[in-house]
Design a protein around this motif. Structure first.
Motif, short mmCIF file in Angstrom:
data_model
loop_
_atom_site.label_atom_id
_atom_site.label_comp_id
_atom_site.label_asym_id
_atom_site.label_seq_id
_atom_site.Cartn_x
_atom_site.Cartn_y
_atom_site.Cartn_z
N PRO A 1 0.83 -1.22 0.00
CA PRO A 1 0.00 0.00 0.00
C PRO A 1 0.86 1.26 0.00
O PRO A 1 1.84 1.36 0.73
N GLY A 2 0.49 2.23 -0.85
CA GLY A 2 1.22 3.49 -0.91
C GLY A 2 2.42 3.48 -1.82
O GLY A 2 3.14 4.48 -1.90
N ASP A 3 2.69 2.36 -2.51
CA ASP A 3 3.84 2.29 -3.39
C ASP A 3 3.72 3.31 -4.53
O ASP A 3 2.65 3.48 -5.12
N ASP A 4 4.84 3.99 -4.81
CA ASP A 4 4.92 4.82 -6.00
C ASP A 4 6.01 4.25 -6.89
O ASP A 4 6.60 3.21 -6.60
N LEU A 5 6.28 4.94 -8.01
CA LEU A 5 7.25 4.43 -8.97
C LEU A 5 8.64 4.32 -8.36
O LEU A 5 9.38 3.37 -8.63
N PHE A 6 8.99 5.26 -7.49
CA PHE A 6 10.30 5.23 -6.85
C PHE A 6 10.44 4.00 -5.95
O PHE A 6 11.45 3.31 -5.97
N ALA A 7 9.40 3.71 -5.17
CA ALA A 7 9.45 2.56 -4.25
C ALA A 7 9.58 1.26 -5.02
O ALA A 7 10.28 0.34 -4.60
N VAL A 8 8.91 1.17 -6.16
CA VAL A 8 8.92 -0.06 -6.94
C VAL A 8 10.26 -0.29 -7.61
O VAL A 8 10.74 -1.42 -7.71
N ASN A 9 10.90 0.79 -8.07
CA ASN A 9 12.09 0.65 -8.91
C ASN A 9 13.42 0.80 -8.17
O ASN A 9 14.48 0.64 -8.78
N ARG A 10 13.41 1.13 -6.87
CA ARG A 10 14.69 1.30 -6.20
C ARG A 10 15.38 -0.04 -5.99
O ARG A 10 14.77 -1.11 -6.09
N GLY A 11 16.68 0.02 -5.68
CA GLY A 11 17.49 -1.20 -5.61
C GLY A 11 17.02 -2.16 -4.54
O GLY A 11 16.59 -1.76 -3.46
N ARG A 12 17.14 -3.44 -4.85
CA ARG A 12 16.79 -4.47 -3.87
C ARG A 12 17.63 -5.71 -4.15
O ARG A 12 18.14 -5.91 -5.23
N GLY A 13 17.72 -6.56 -3.16
CA GLY A 13 18.36 -7.85 -3.30
C GLY A 13 19.79 -7.90 -2.81
O GLY A 13 20.58 -6.99 -3.06
N LEU A 14 20.13 -8.97 -2.08
CA LEU A 14 21.49 -9.24 -1.65
C LEU A 14 21.92 -10.58 -2.24
O LEU A 14 21.22 -11.58 -2.06
N PRO A 15 23.05 -10.62 -2.95
CA PRO A 15 23.51 -11.89 -3.52
C PRO A 15 23.81 -12.92 -2.42
O PRO A 15 24.59 -12.64 -1.50
N ILE A 16 23.18 -14.07 -2.51
CA ILE A 16 23.46 -15.14 -1.55
C ILE A 16 24.87 -15.66 -1.84
O ILE A 16 25.17 -16.07 -2.95
N GLY A 17 25.72 -15.64 -0.88
CA GLY A 17 27.10 -16.06 -1.06
C GLY A 17 28.08 -15.03 -0.54
O GLY A 17 29.22 -15.36 -0.21
N ASN A 18 27.67 -13.77 -0.47
CA ASN A 18 28.54 -12.73 0.10
C ASN A 18 28.53 -12.78 1.61
O ASN A 18 27.46 -12.95 2.23
N LEU A 19 29.68 -12.60 2.22
CA LEU A 19 29.75 -12.45 3.67
C LEU A 19 28.91 -11.26 4.11
O LEU A 19 28.18 -11.34 5.11
N THR A 20 28.98 -10.17 3.37
CA THR A 20 28.20 -8.98 3.73
C THR A 20 26.71 -9.26 3.67
O THR A 20 25.95 -8.73 4.49
N SER A 21 26.27 -10.09 2.73
CA SER A 21 24.84 -10.38 2.61
C SER A 21 24.33 -11.10 3.86
O SER A 21 23.25 -10.79 4.37
N GLN A 22 25.09 -12.09 4.34
CA GLN A 22 24.68 -12.82 5.52
C GLN A 22 24.62 -11.89 6.74
O GLN A 22 23.69 -11.95 7.55
N PHE A 23 25.62 -11.03 6.86
CA PHE A 23 25.67 -10.10 7.98
C PHE A 23 24.55 -9.06 7.87
O PHE A 23 23.84 -8.78 8.85
N TRP A 24 24.37 -8.50 6.68
CA TRP A 24 23.36 -7.46 6.51
C TRP A 24 21.95 -8.01 6.66
O TRP A 24 21.04 -7.28 7.05
N ALA A 25 21.75 -9.29 6.36
CA ALA A 25 20.43 -9.89 6.58
C ALA A 25 20.06 -9.82 8.06
O ALA A 25 18.92 -9.53 8.42
N ASN A 26 21.04 -10.07 8.94
CA ASN A 26 20.79 -9.95 10.38
C ASN A 26 20.54 -8.50 10.78
O ASN A 26 19.68 -8.22 11.63
N CYS A 27 21.29 -7.57 10.19
CA CYS A 27 21.07 -6.15 10.48
C CYS A 27 19.66 -5.73 10.06
O CYS A 27 18.98 -4.99 10.79
N TYR A 28 19.24 -6.20 8.89
CA TYR A 28 17.94 -5.80 8.33
C TYR A 28 16.79 -6.26 9.22
O TYR A 28 15.81 -5.53 9.41
N LEU A 29 16.91 -7.47 9.77
CA LEU A 29 15.82 -8.02 10.58
C LEU A 29 15.99 -7.76 12.08
O LEU A 29 15.13 -8.13 12.87
N ASN A 30 17.09 -7.10 12.46
CA ASN A 30 17.30 -6.86 13.89
C ASN A 30 16.19 -6.02 14.52
O ASN A 30 15.70 -6.37 15.60
#
Length: 347
Positions: A183-212
């Motif tokens: 709800p409330g999505d605009d074009l900017f919200a839909v098109n901004r960057g997303r996704g972390l490559p599975i396999g990066n050390l940073t991805s595993q760490f940032w996943a914990n930061c994101y859900l903290n």
């Protein structure tokens, strides 16, 4: 004055980052090629980082199919050194804020401690709500993650490096992501960057930061004392189903703020039915390996033995596979199964 970014770029930190990145990889070509000119390569990285000219390379992507089909994207070795260098410096400050019941990719935690905790809670509570997040790594919103990191990192140069690593993964998981509108999505919200490559050390760490922040919401606002999270697998325990239904509605709403959704069909159920979790089915009194995992390993094991008999595999490979599987299977009630598998290994 030494800044946080100075510590990331320091020669000592890059040497330590290389040591960690090469652990278990020294026999492989990318790590070996980097090590041939180790001092030159580390000096080049240090100069690029300090001059803000560092540019991550292209990912190598491949699929794995167990326990389910996933796209793994591996960064070039020199980039993995940078990932370790960044995490060496910033991870401790985030680690102090993580809850005790988040078990993935943390020192002193891991799958087996998560299983122990889940079984302990299953003995204390009669009902569980088990959820997993849909398309978790492909869905992670870069702007929201940047804001999460910026709350603890005041150094703009460190945030620049984090953003540079984030930008390198844009599009890597695009084929894995099925667009979800909120709800409330605009074009900017839909098109901004997303996704972390599975396999990066940073991805595993940032996943914990994101859900903290979500973890703290479950523990502090919902006051759920029986909670376990391993990456995107969530277990919430309670004394009655009514509480769990209310918690489900609350966590769906909170996850929407992170542009995340859970798989449909999650509902409270008695712990005595067993919880499929991290390759096992966990009951209050015992654990079983998931049947699908047993069948999959049995097939791989027989194929490996056949290859050994044909002279296509070494005894060390066979023994290593058996030891690795037994070390995992021993965390369940699998004595008979382990004996049956081991009996096949006759050299």
């Amino acid at each position: 004055m030494t800044t946080l970014y100075d510590r990331v770029c320091s020669w000592e930190n890059l040497r330590e980052a290389h040591r960690k990145a090469s652990r278990g990889k020294r026999g492989k070509a990318p790590a070996a090629a980097f090590e041939v000119r180790l001092a030159d390569n580390l000096l080049e990285l240090e100069q690029e980082l300090r001059a803000h000219t560092y540019q991550p390379g292209a990912y190598h992507s491949f699929y794995i199919h167990e326990p389910k089909r996933r796209l793994i994207s591996a960064a070039p070795f020199r980039d993995r050194v940078v990932h370790h260098a960044l995490c060496n410096i910033i991870e401790p400050s985030f680690e102090r804020s993580f809850i005790a019941d988040s078990y993935a990719n943390r020192v002193g935690k891991g799958t087996h401690r998560a299983l122990d905790r889940a079984q302990d809670l299953a003995r204390r509570y009669p009902y569980v709500l088990q959820c997993d997040i849909r398309q978790f790594f492909p869905s992670i919103d870069h702007l929201l993650l940047h804001d999460t990191l910026a709350r603890k990192i005041a150094d703009p140069d460190v945030l620049w490096l984090a953003d540079r690593i984030l930008a390198s993964g844009v599009g890597v998981l695009s084929e894995e992501y099925e667009m979800v509108y909120f709800p409330g999505d605009d074009l900017f919200a839909v098109n901004r960057g997303r996704g972390l490559p599975i396999g990066n050390l940073t991805s595993q760490f940032w996943a914990n930061c994101y859900l903290n922040p979500f973890d703290h919401f479950v523990k502090r606002e919902l006051r759920c004392t029986g909670y376990v999270r391993y990456v995107d697998d969530l277990l919430l325990f309670a004394a009655d189903k009514t509480t769990l239904w209310a918690w489900k509605a609350a966590l769906v709403e909170r996850l929407a703020g992170l542009r995340l959704t859970i798989h449909p069909g999650a509902q409270p159920r008695p712990v005595t039915e067993g919880m499929p979790f991290l390759g096992f089915v966990v009951y209050p009194t015992h654990r079983r390996l998931k049947h699908r995992n047993v069948v999959a390993y049995w097939r791989r094991w027989r194929a490996l033995l056949a290859a050994f008999v044909a002279g296509e595999e070494t005894q060390a490979a066979v023994v290593g596979s058996l030891r690795g599987w037994i070390n995992h299977a021993r965390y369940g009630d699998t004595w008979g199964l382990r004996k049956a598998v081991a009996r096949q290994a006759v050299f």
